[in-house]
Design an enzyme around this catalytic site. Structure first.
Site, PDB file in Angstrom:
ATOM      1  CG  ASN A 145      -3.184  16.685  -2.201  1.00  0.00           C
ATOM      2  OD1 ASN A 145      -3.984  17.604  -2.356  1.00  0.00           O
ATOM      3  ND2 ASN A 145      -2.249  16.390  -3.111  1.00  0.00           N
ATOM      4  CD1 TRP A 146      -9.305  15.102   0.440  1.00  0.00           C
ATOM      5  CD2 TRP A 146     -10.873  16.688   0.625  1.00  0.00           C
ATOM      6  NE1 TRP A 146     -10.126  14.749   1.477  1.00  0.00           N
ATOM      7  CE2 TRP A 146     -11.099  15.717   1.613  1.00  0.00           C
ATOM      8  CE3 TRP A 146     -11.738  17.788   0.562  1.00  0.00           C
ATOM      9  CZ2 TRP A 146     -12.153  15.800   2.511  1.00  0.00           C
ATOM     10  CZ3 TRP A 146     -12.781  17.884   1.453  1.00  0.00           C
ATOM     11  CH2 TRP A 146     -12.993  16.905   2.423  1.00  0.00           C
ATOM     12  CE  LYS A 147      -3.706  13.906  -5.733  1.00  0.00           C
ATOM     13  NZ  LYS A 147      -2.814  13.231  -6.653  1.00  0.00           N
TER      14      LYS A 147
ATOM     15  CD  GLU B 177      -1.352  15.687  -8.764  1.00  0.00           C
ATOM     16  OE1 GLU B 177      -2.090  16.473  -8.143  1.00  0.00           O
ATOM     17  OE2 GLU B 177      -1.409  14.441  -8.619  1.00  0.00           O
TER      18      GLU B 177
ATOM     19  N   GLY C  71      -1.116   8.293  -7.534  1.00  0.00           N
ATOM     20  CA  GLY C  71      -2.353   8.052  -8.268  1.00  0.00           C
ATOM     21  C   GLY C  71      -2.304   6.842  -9.190  1.00  0.00           C
TER      22      GLY C  71
ATOM     23  N   GLY D 146      -3.463  10.964  -1.274  1.00  0.00           N
ATOM     24  CA  GLY D 146      -4.347  11.581  -2.257  1.00  0.00           C
ATOM     25  C   GLY D 146      -5.685  10.863  -2.313  1.00  0.00           C
ATOM     26  N   GLY D 147      -5.834   9.984  -3.314  1.00  0.00           N
ATOM     27  CA  GLY D 147      -7.119   9.323  -3.579  1.00  0.00           C
ATOM     28  C   GLY D 147      -7.806   8.739  -2.363  1.00  0.00           C
TER      29      GLY D 147
ATOM     30  CD  GLU E 283       3.298  13.170  -2.484  1.00  0.00           C
ATOM     31  OE1 GLU E 283       2.430  12.549  -1.871  1.00  0.00           O
ATOM     32  OE2 GLU E 283       3.037  14.002  -3.366  1.00  0.00           O
TER      33      GLU E 283
ATOM     34  CB  SER F 265      -0.468   4.268  -4.543  1.00  0.00           C
ATOM     35  OG  SER F 265      -0.618   4.841  -5.827  1.00  0.00           O
TER      36      SER F 265
ATOM     37  CG  HIS G 148       1.444  17.587  -5.212  1.00  0.00           C
ATOM     38  ND1 HIS G 148       1.226  17.005  -6.438  1.00  0.00           N
ATOM     39  CD2 HIS G 148       1.044  16.682  -4.283  1.00  0.00           C
ATOM     40  CE1 HIS G 148       0.706  15.793  -6.253  1.00  0.00           C
ATOM     41  NE2 HIS G 148       0.587  15.579  -4.962  1.00  0.00           N
TER      42      HIS G 148
END
Ligand code: PEP
Length: 243
Positions: free
Chosen positions: A11-13, A100, A173, A227-228, A167, A206, A98
């Site tokens: 997930n590149w956001k 966010e 993150g 993600g990251g 999640e 993470s 998600h």
């Protein structure tokens, strides 16, 4: 007994321009030449990079994913993207709910439900995200929160074409990964709430090259939402090539 699919999704956001996404792809493809066939590799990238990315997949096994979808086919919904727009670009997966989006963009269980059904109506596989905050976990509410989300999000949703991602919000993150056994336990609870126990349930929060092997060794965990660490071709390559 049917085997559950393994799905490793990035997930590149809101990261990477079109040019940057193609640079990533060029390098990433070198990392997945020998990736075992037993796992699906998905990248959920920004809408603006989908078209170029799709044209440069060159028959690779990477499946294209988006990060949101609107439930109406078209209309006066400034800033939104429809299922047909995603279909046209070869998108196969879409992240829905998600944390966010729930936290910053007013996403509710009701709108999550509408988005899930719109995705399925257009042959997209939604990745439904559920999870608790730190405060909810500390108050011992994890189970209740997850059961509430699943009950409301999944009304009328076809459980044959669905991935769920557990999640825990406090792990996203932060570098503070959920203990793999605890993630396994919660995912077991999620599975009990589903009418189709063969749904793939991912862990997200993470996930990194140095913890993916132990996460994937858990019997209930069928993949990861990353993600990251999915922004770097070598890190994400190591994750999809987990042992
Ligand atoms: C996510 O964005 O869904 C996520 C899990 O992020 P990270 O891997 O950076 O914690």
């Amino acid at each position: 007994m049917p085997v559950r699919n393994i799905v490793i999704a990035g997930n590149w956001k809101m990261h990477k321009t079109q040019v940057e996404s193609l640079e990533f792809l060029q390098e990433f493809l070198n990392h997945i030449n020998e990736t075992p066939e037993d796992r699906e590799v998905v990248l959920c990238i920004p809408f603006t990079a989908l078209s170029a990315f799709s044209k440069n997949l060159h028959g690779s096994r990477v499946k294209l994913g988006a990060q949101n979808i609107h439930w109406e086919p078209s209309g006066a919904y400034t800033g939104e993207i429809s299922a047909m727009m995603l279909n046209e670009l070869g998108v196969r997966y879409v992240i829905v709910g998600h944390s966010e989006r729930r936290q910053y963009f007013g996403e509710t269980d009701e709108t999550v439900n509408l988005r899930l059904r719109a995705a399925q109506d257009h042959e997209l596989t939604p990745i439904l995200c559920v999870g608790e905050t730190k405060q909810q976990r500390d108050a011992g509410e994890t189970e209740d929160i997850i059961k509430h989300q699943l009950k409301h999000d999944l009304i009328g949703v076809d459980q044959q074409n669905l991935v769920v991602a557990y999640e825990p919000i406090w792990a996203i993150g932060t570098g503070d990964t959920c203990d793999p056994q605890e993630a396994n336990r919660v995912i077991g609870i999620i599975r009990q709430q589903l009418s189709n126990s063969n749904i793939s349930i991912q862990y997200g929060g993470s996930v990194k090259p140095n913890n993916i092997d132990v996460i994937m060794a858990q019997p209930e965990i069928d993949g990861a939402l990353v993600g990251g660490a999915s922004l770097d071709p070598s890190n994400f390559g190591r994750i999809v090539n987990y042992k």
